[in-house]
Design an enzyme around this catalytic site. Structure first.
Site, short mmCIF file in Angstrom:
data_model
loop_
_atom_site.label_atom_id
_atom_site.label_comp_id
_atom_site.label_asym_id
_atom_site.label_seq_id
_atom_site.Cartn_x
_atom_site.Cartn_y
_atom_site.Cartn_z
N GLY A 118 -27.80 5.22 3.75
CA GLY A 118 -28.81 4.06 3.95
C GLY A 118 -30.15 4.05 4.30
O GLY A 118 -30.85 3.32 4.38
N GLU A 139 -30.80 6.44 13.48
CA GLU A 139 -29.50 6.70 13.98
C GLU A 139 -29.07 7.66 14.91
O GLU A 139 -28.28 7.65 15.90
CB GLU A 139 -28.30 6.66 12.39
CG GLU A 139 -28.66 5.69 11.88
CD GLU A 139 -27.54 5.50 10.37
OE1 GLU A 139 -27.27 4.96 9.69
OE2 GLU A 139 -27.50 6.83 10.05
C1 5RP Z 1 -26.97 4.55 6.65
C2 5RP Z 1 -25.55 5.50 7.00
C3 5RP Z 1 -24.41 4.63 6.97
O1 5RP Z 1 -23.56 4.76 8.00
C4 5RP Z 1 -23.74 5.16 5.81
O2 5RP Z 1 -24.41 5.52 4.62
C5 5RP Z 1 -22.52 4.63 5.36
O3 5RP Z 1 -22.54 3.41 4.71
P1 5RP Z 1 -21.69 2.28 4.48
O4 5RP Z 1 -20.92 1.69 5.68
O5 5RP Z 1 -22.42 1.35 3.78
O6 5RP Z 1 -20.83 2.89 3.54
O7 5RP Z 1 -25.62 6.52 7.52
O8 5RP Z 1 -28.03 5.38 7.06
#
Ligand code: 5RP
Length: 219
Positions: A98, A104
């Site tokens: 994302g 994060e």
């Molecule tokens: C965003 C992330 C998310 O935790 C990762 O992409 C998982 O996403 P989703 O819960 O939509 O599968 O690292 O930067």
């Protein structure tokens, strides 16, 4: 009975709320984290508020009436709850699908426990099938891309600007046999802000949604 991936994400989000006791909660980004925010809203009276790992998460928290704190205004937190794109039995994660990887990692660093919430499709023997996101300062794009090729990867520019105003290179084809070493090596490249390997600081608890229920794996 086979659940859909969305149903599994919702179930694991519900399981994570059991870990919410009081104080300030660190909240991740993505569709699984969004389900967690919706569950958190149901127990919002237990907590003071949250720290968000992205603008999108902050917006969703506020929409639910959960106060969003500036990370610099607080003195750490007990738990950080977030999804992942991949996670291994060693609790090493690959994140950043994302594009929120930097914030994060910063919020997670301030938490006592990282609770990773995933459906079982994310549980893998080795990281790297999912392309590794690397956040890069725009002026360093070509330089960093060349260094990533030297590490054996094929970087691709994502059509995306991060909350920090930077670009993302998604690196395909890396051999991530040693995630701790790879995380450090990529972070050493000048112009890299962060990469999506969360191995130096792995998850402490993995809640894994499967068709047989949510499993708890602790390190
Ligand atoms: C965003 C992330 C998310 O935790 C990762 O992409 C998982 O996403 P989703 O819960 O939509 O599968 O690292 O930067």
């Amino acid at each position: 009975m086979a659940f859909s991936q969305d149903e599994l994400k919702q179930q694991v989000a519900q399981a994570a709320v059991q870990y919410v006791k009081s104080g300030i909660i660190g909240v991740g980004t993505g569709s699984t984290a969004n389900y967690f925010i919706d569950e958190l809203a149901k127990v919002k009276n237990k907590i003071d508020g949250a720290v968000a790992s992205s603008e999108a998460t902050a917006q969703r928290l506020r929409k639910h009436g959960i106060e969003v704190f500036d990370l610099n205004a607080i003195d750490g937190m007990d738990i950080y709850v977030d999804g992942a794109d991949e996670i291994t039995e060693h609790m090493h994660m690959l994140k950043g699908g994302g594009g929120a990887l930097t914030r994060e990692k910063i919020v997670a660093a301030n938490a006592k426990d990282f609770i990773c919430i995933c459906d079982e499709t994310k549980y893998v023997p080795v990281l790297g099938k999912f392309p590794l996101p690397v956040e890069v300062l725009p002026m360093a794009k070509s330089y960093v891309a060349r260094q990533l090729v030297k590490l054996g990867g094929q970087p691709q520019l994502r059509d995306f600007t991060t909350d920090n105003g930077n670009i993302i290179l998604d690196v395909h084809g890396l051999n991530i046999a040693n995630p701790i070493e790879m995380e450090a090596n990529i972070n050493q490249i000048v112009g890299v802000v962060t990469n999506g390997l969360f191995a130096a600081r792995p998850a402490n608890i993995l809640l894994l949604a499967t068709n047989d229920g949510v499993k708890t794996i602790k390190k």
